[in-house]
Design an enzyme around this catalytic site. Structure first.
Site, PDB file in Angstrom:
ATOM      1  N   ASP A 241      11.508  -9.264   8.088  1.00 27.55           N
ATOM      2  CA  ASP A 241      10.375  -9.293   7.227  1.00 27.55           C
ATOM      3  C   ASP A 241      10.774  -9.582   5.986  1.00 27.55           C
ATOM      4  OD1 ASP A 241       7.636  -8.548   6.443  1.00 27.55           O
ATOM      5  OD2 ASP A 241       8.533  -6.748   5.701  1.00 27.55           O
ATOM      6  N   ASP A 243       8.910  -9.100   2.618  1.00 26.36           N
ATOM      7  CA  ASP A 243       8.449  -8.095   1.391  1.00 26.36           C
ATOM      8  C   ASP A 243       8.730  -6.843   1.650  1.00 26.36           C
ATOM      9  OD1 ASP A 243       7.410 -10.340  -0.205  1.00 26.36           O
ATOM     10  OD2 ASP A 243       5.512 -10.308   0.687  1.00 26.36           O
TER      11      ASP A 243
HETATM   12 MG   LIG Z   1       7.047  -5.652   4.474  1.00 23.34          MG
END
Ligand SMILES: [Mg+2]
Length: 410
Positions: A241, A243
């Site tokens: 992932d 962010d």
């Molecule tokens: Mg995230």
């Protein structure tokens, strides 16, 4: 960052007999594809997107092959030498097209190394070292010729190696363009004329990599390559992932000045590159559906992140983003899609587009929805709630026994 690679594809391949009567050695089929296609895939995925092929024998076939390999973002050119001038002569004819530093590869060997590690840091622009050579440790150097390394400098290149274990030339080089000026008159060979000269001056560094290596110029290895090379392309993958895992989550970041790398993030990616993993980013970008920024911002930001990674010897193989949202914005972005995590669409797309081995592949995310996407795609998901990402990844690799694994062709 370095983007240029030159591949020597003029080899006649006489040791392979009738196989190369009408086909340049680098185009011989390996597992149903021209061998050269594997080299180009490997360069391109690691960020080397300006590739120059130096052809000689049956250059027309190499030129046709270039047309077949074209894809968005790849600059692939072929120069066919008018008359045989050796690898050195061929390189000299294109000297005005060379970057200040570039990778040079033999077109008949595959050495599965992290090319961004190999080319980092670059050679000093005004230093004495004009070349770096990737070296492979082998149980018996007799059939290759051996390399003598003292600290990090190559001090001798022996044409026929003594029997027993030692270092061999892995067929991948980082070259300063100034080395081209040192070539003796044509015809000449880079391997037998230039490198020994530079070695005598202490102008070549060597770096040792214990990774998959195969030379298709030898009949036994050409036979072995048919199954070994396609098998070696199948890799475990790490999905991140973005962010909150790779960069701080400030909410809807879409410009480079909004990116702060998380602790150990770039190191973690490099560790996976070094271990032979594919690395993917899978990121929900609902900010696109909300109209806060466009997909072009997402792509530009990811290209910037890629260059940041390459500067430290790492790379991401592909970035996947989901621009949709079920409740915000307008069509086509407002939709119940199959890619927004916890749906597994982005992971499944990566697994369809790349030769991913699911067993041992994993995802790291900072939300339950990330982990759910991993589970739905049939791989392990790990929640990372802060701390050093590299330490987390090192732990995952150690548990799976991958961190210490050494892949060899024989
Ligand atoms: Mg995230």
């Amino acid at each position: 960052m370095l983007h240029q690679a030159v591949i020597l594809v003029g080899g006649r391949g006489t040791r392979l007999g009738a196989l190369t009567d009408d086909t340049p050695k680098p185009l011989l089929p390996v597992g149903g594809r021209p061998f050269l296609a594997y080299l180009i895939d490997e360069l391109f995925r690691q960020g080397f997107n300006d590739i120059l092929l130096l052809a000689g024998y049956r250059g027309d076939r190499i030129e046709r092959f270039c047309q077949e390999m074209l894809r968005p973002g790849l600059r692939l050119r072929c120069m066919t030498e008018p008359e045989p001038a050796g690898t050195g002569g061929a390189l000299r004819t294109v000297s005005d097209q060379l970057e200040a530093q570039f990778l040079l590869l033999n077109g008949d060997t595959l050495f599965d190394i992290n090319l961004n590690d190999f080319s980092t840091p670059p050679l000093s622009a005004d230093g004495d070292v004009l070349a770096r050579m990737a070296l492979r440790r082998v149980p018996d150097t007799a059939r290759y010729g051996s390399i003598v390394l003292e600290s990090s400098r190559i001090v001798a290149m022996l044409e026929k190696g003594p029997a027993g274990k030692g270092l061999i030339n892995g067929g991948i080089y980082l070259l300063d363009r100034r080395a081209v000026d040192r070539l003796p008159p044509s015809p000449c060979s880079i391997e037998t004329d230039l490198f020994p000269l530079l070695a005598a001056e202490g102008a070549i560094e060597g770096r040792v990599y214990d990774r998959f290596f195969l030379d298709i110029g030898v009949p036994d290895d050409f036979a072995l390559a048919q199954s070994a090379i396609p098998a070696s392309r199948r890799r475990k993958a790490a999905f991140f992932d973005r962010d909150g895992v790779l960069n701080e989550d400030i909410g809807f970041a879409h410009r480079p000045d909004q990116i702060t790398w998380m602790p150990g993030a770039r190191k973690a990616v490099k560790r996976l590159n070094d271990a032979g993993f594919l690395v993917f980013v899978v990121t929900n970008q609902g900010g696109v559906a909300r109209g806060l920024y466009g997909e072009e911002h997402v792509r530009t930001l990811h290209r910037w992140m890629q260059e940041e990674l390459r500067a430290v010897g790492a790379h991401v193989d592909a970035f996947y983003h989901c621009p949709h949202h079920p409740d915000h914005g307008k069509a086509p972005y407002r939709t119940d899609c199959r890619c927004r995590k916890p749906e597994p669409g982005m992971l499944l797309q990566a697994m369809a587009e790349w030769p991913v081995e699911p067993l041992g592949s994993f995802l790291v995310g900072d939300r339950e929805t990330d982990v759910q996407a991993a589970q739905r795609a049939g791989i392990e998901g790990t929640l990372h709630l802060g701390g050093d990402l590299d330490a987390l990844v090192a732990g995952i690799l150690a548990r799976s026994g991958t961190g210490t694994e050494v892949e060899t062709a024989r």
